[in-house]
Motif scaffolding. Structure first.
Motif, PDB file in Angstrom:
ATOM      1  N   ILE A  87       0.846  -1.198   0.000  1.00 28.43           N
ATOM      2  CA  ILE A  87       0.000   0.000   0.000  1.00 28.43           C
ATOM      3  C   ILE A  87       0.881   1.247   0.000  1.00 28.43           C
ATOM      4  O   ILE A  87       0.666   2.177  -0.773  1.00 28.43           O
ATOM      5  CB  ILE A  87      -0.959   0.007   1.208  1.00 28.43           C
ATOM      6  N   ASP A  88       1.873   1.269   0.874  1.00 29.20           N
ATOM      7  CA  ASP A  88       2.799   2.400   0.958  1.00 29.20           C
ATOM      8  C   ASP A  88       3.461   2.641  -0.401  1.00 29.20           C
ATOM      9  O   ASP A  88       3.547   3.767  -0.872  1.00 29.20           O
ATOM     10  CB  ASP A  88       3.841   2.128   2.044  1.00 29.20           C
ATOM     11  N   TYR A  89       3.911   1.572  -1.034  1.00 33.53           N
ATOM     12  CA  TYR A  89       4.566   1.681  -2.337  1.00 33.53           C
ATOM     13  C   TYR A  89       3.613   2.286  -3.373  1.00 33.53           C
ATOM     14  O   TYR A  89       3.967   3.215  -4.104  1.00 33.53           O
ATOM     15  CB  TYR A  89       5.048   0.312  -2.819  1.00 33.53           C
ATOM     16  N   ALA A  90       2.402   1.761  -3.438  1.00 34.11           N
ATOM     17  CA  ALA A  90       1.427   2.253  -4.419  1.00 34.11           C
ATOM     18  C   ALA A  90       1.134   3.732  -4.217  1.00 34.11           C
ATOM     19  O   ALA A  90       1.150   4.523  -5.170  1.00 34.11           O
ATOM     20  CB  ALA A  90       0.140   1.438  -4.336  1.00 34.11           C
ATOM     21  N   LEU A  91       0.880   4.119  -2.983  1.00 40.28           N
ATOM     22  CA  LEU A  91       0.527   5.508  -2.710  1.00 40.28           C
ATOM     23  C   LEU A  91       1.706   6.451  -2.939  1.00 40.28           C
ATOM     24  O   LEU A  91       1.522   7.569  -3.412  1.00 40.28           O
ATOM     25  CB  LEU A  91      -0.024   5.645  -1.293  1.00 40.28           C
TER      26      LEU A  91
END
Length: 113
Positions: A87-91
């Protein structure tokens, strides 16, 4: 957005405690028949992303059946973060679309290209 400090390698990291989905369209899919597996879920998500974004690039995903996320690891500050690395990577890479299939069983993040 709430943040927490995480001491790693002599530095202090301010980590969010919950994802900031501003600017991300969230689609929740509940097909009538249960999705068979990851490949079927990815095909469903890819088709939906292409319909909504015309041209989409998959940034990250969660496979709840196998307990596998990609990418699996974030930066040095990410260890101990309450937000999963995928999630962190995507955002942090400007995801514009999140497709959640079967209430978190499979999750895909896309970027419009």
């Amino acid at each position: 957005m709430k943040t927490t400090e995480n001491q790693r390698s002599g530095s202090v990291c301010n980590l969010p405690t919950e994802p900031d989905y501003s600017g991300v369209t969230i689609i929740e899919l509940e097909p009538e028949a249960q999705v068979a597996d990851f490949n079927a879920a990815k095909q469903l998500a890819d088709n939906k992303a292409e319909t909504l974004l015309e041209s989409a690039m998959l940034l990250s995903f969660h496979d709840g059946d196998k307990g596998f996320d990609s990418p699996q690891h974030g930066d040095e500050c990410h260890a101990g973060s309450p937000i999963p690395a995928y999630i962190d990577y995507a955002l942090s890479h400007d995801a514009t679309l999140k497709i959640d299939i079967e209430k978190g069983r499979f999750i895909f993040f896309y970027l419009a290209v």
